[in-house]
Every structure is written in structure tokens, then in C-alpha cells.
Design a protein around this motif. Structure first.
Motif, PDB file in Angstrom:
ATOM      1  N   THR A  52      -2.424  17.134  71.024  1.00 32.67           N
ATOM      2  CA  THR A  52      -1.918  18.002  70.442  1.00 32.67           C
ATOM      3  C   THR A  52      -2.885  18.961  69.745  1.00 32.67           C
ATOM      4  O   THR A  52      -3.893  18.658  68.774  1.00 32.67           O
ATOM      5  CB  THR A  52      -1.139  17.068  69.940  1.00 32.67           C
ATOM      6  OG1 THR A  52      -0.681  15.915  69.927  1.00 32.67           O
ATOM      7  CG2 THR A  52      -0.535  18.223  68.518  1.00 32.67           C
ATOM      8  N   ASN A  54      -1.861  21.578  66.556  1.00 33.41           N
ATOM      9  CA  ASN A  54      -0.945  22.297  65.620  1.00 33.41           C
ATOM     10  C   ASN A  54      -0.851  23.259  65.081  1.00 33.41           C
ATOM     11  O   ASN A  54      -2.014  23.648  64.937  1.00 33.41           O
ATOM     12  CB  ASN A  54      -0.978  20.974  64.537  1.00 33.41           C
ATOM     13  CG  ASN A  54      -0.234  19.862  65.035  1.00 33.41           C
ATOM     14  OD1 ASN A  54       0.244  19.171  65.783  1.00 33.41           O
ATOM     15  ND2 ASN A  54      -1.715  18.339  64.583  1.00 33.41           N
ATOM     16  N   SER A  88       5.693  21.998  72.036  1.00 34.86           N
ATOM     17  CA  SER A  88       6.092  21.128  72.037  1.00 34.86           C
ATOM     18  C   SER A  88       6.321  20.544  70.139  1.00 34.86           C
ATOM     19  O   SER A  88       5.897  21.021  68.827  1.00 34.86           O
ATOM     20  CB  SER A  88       4.801  19.810  71.149  1.00 34.86           C
ATOM     21  OG  SER A  88       5.762  18.268  71.222  1.00 34.86           O
ATOM     22  N   LYS A  94       1.300  20.224  72.995  1.00 38.03           N
ATOM     23  CA  LYS A  94       0.915  18.978  73.754  1.00 38.03           C
ATOM     24  C   LYS A  94       0.610  19.149  75.588  1.00 38.03           C
ATOM     25  O   LYS A  94       0.762  19.494  76.220  1.00 38.03           O
ATOM     26  CB  LYS A  94       1.531  18.410  73.789  1.00 38.03           C
ATOM     27  CG  LYS A  94       1.609  17.778  72.089  1.00 38.03           C
ATOM     28  CD  LYS A  94       2.586  16.363  71.859  1.00 38.03           C
ATOM     29  CE  LYS A  94       2.665  15.492  70.696  1.00 38.03           C
ATOM     30  NZ  LYS A  94       3.474  14.218  70.392  1.00 38.03           N
TER      31      LYS A  94
END
Length: 123
Positions: A52, A54, A88, A94
Motif C-alpha cells: 500500500t 498512502n 484504493s 495498492k
């Protein structure tokens, strides 16, 4: 001797010109390592085989990931895997590796933001 100095300067200058601001071991709000890339902060979080990224603003608060795209290259020993990233939620990208990501793996992120600015950073 003069040629050696010129070559050394050229190498150092090229490295400085392409370097991006990094946060080293700074932890992001989700516990991952934060690096600057493509005009944003990117926080890498890995769990099992999931990667992931962010997207954060300069203050490490969630920022919109709309229009972002990217991929990661995961390297562990002689094993290499390229994993495409997809949106995502509102603030993350992701991807799923074929198997669990080993501890100590090197992850290189290639990220392109909504305005077309791109960059690369190694975690």
C-alpha cells in the motif's frame, strides 16, 4: 589529475541533481516509511503480499490520490517482482505480489501524479 577531478565532480553533481528529498526512517501516520516523490509524500506499508502506498501532503495528512498511477519493484536476493498499483480509496494505491513480501526486501516505487509529474524512490 584534472580529468579525475572533473569526472568526480560530474558524478557528484549528477547524483545531487537527481536526488529527491527523503525522510529516511520517518514513520507515517500508518506506521510506514515516508519518502518524497512526484511532489507528494508517499508512505509504504506492507502486510503479507499487499503493498500500500498512502499519498500524504507535506504535513503527512492524507491527500487525494485521484489520477495517480504507479508500480513497485520488489527485490529480495535474486527474486524480483514488478507489482502494478491501483487506486484504493481516496488516498492510496495498492497492489498484490504473488507471494508474501520477505522482511528486508528492497522496494522501488515509480509514481506519476495527476498532473503528469513522475518520480522514483527506493524504500
Amino acid at each position: 589529475m584534472k580529468k579525475i577531478l572533473i569526472l568526480a565532480f560530474a558524478i557528484l553533481w549528477a547524483g545531487a541533481a537527481t536526488a529527491q528529498h527523503t525522510h529516511g526512517s520517518t514513520k507515517g501516520p500508518n506506521g510506514g516509511v515516508v519518502q518524497d516523490v512526484a511532489g507528494v509524500h508517499a508512505e509504504l506499508v506492507m502486510a503479507g503480499n499487499t503493498v500500500t502506498i498512502n499519498i500524504l501532503d507535506e504535513n503527512n495528512r492524507p491527500a487525494a490520490a485521484k489520477g495517480f498511477s504507479g508500480s513497485v519493484l520488489i527485490v529480495s536476493g535474486s527474486a524480483r517482482e514488478s507489482v502494478p498499483l491501483a487506486a484504493s480509496g481516496d488516498n492510496a494505491l495498492k497492489g498484490e505480489a504473488r507471494s508474501a513480501i520477505p522482511a528486508g526486501a528492497t522496494v522501488t516505487l515509480v509514481l506519476k501524479n495527476a498532473t503528469g509529474k513522475s518520480g522514483q524512490v527506493k524504500f
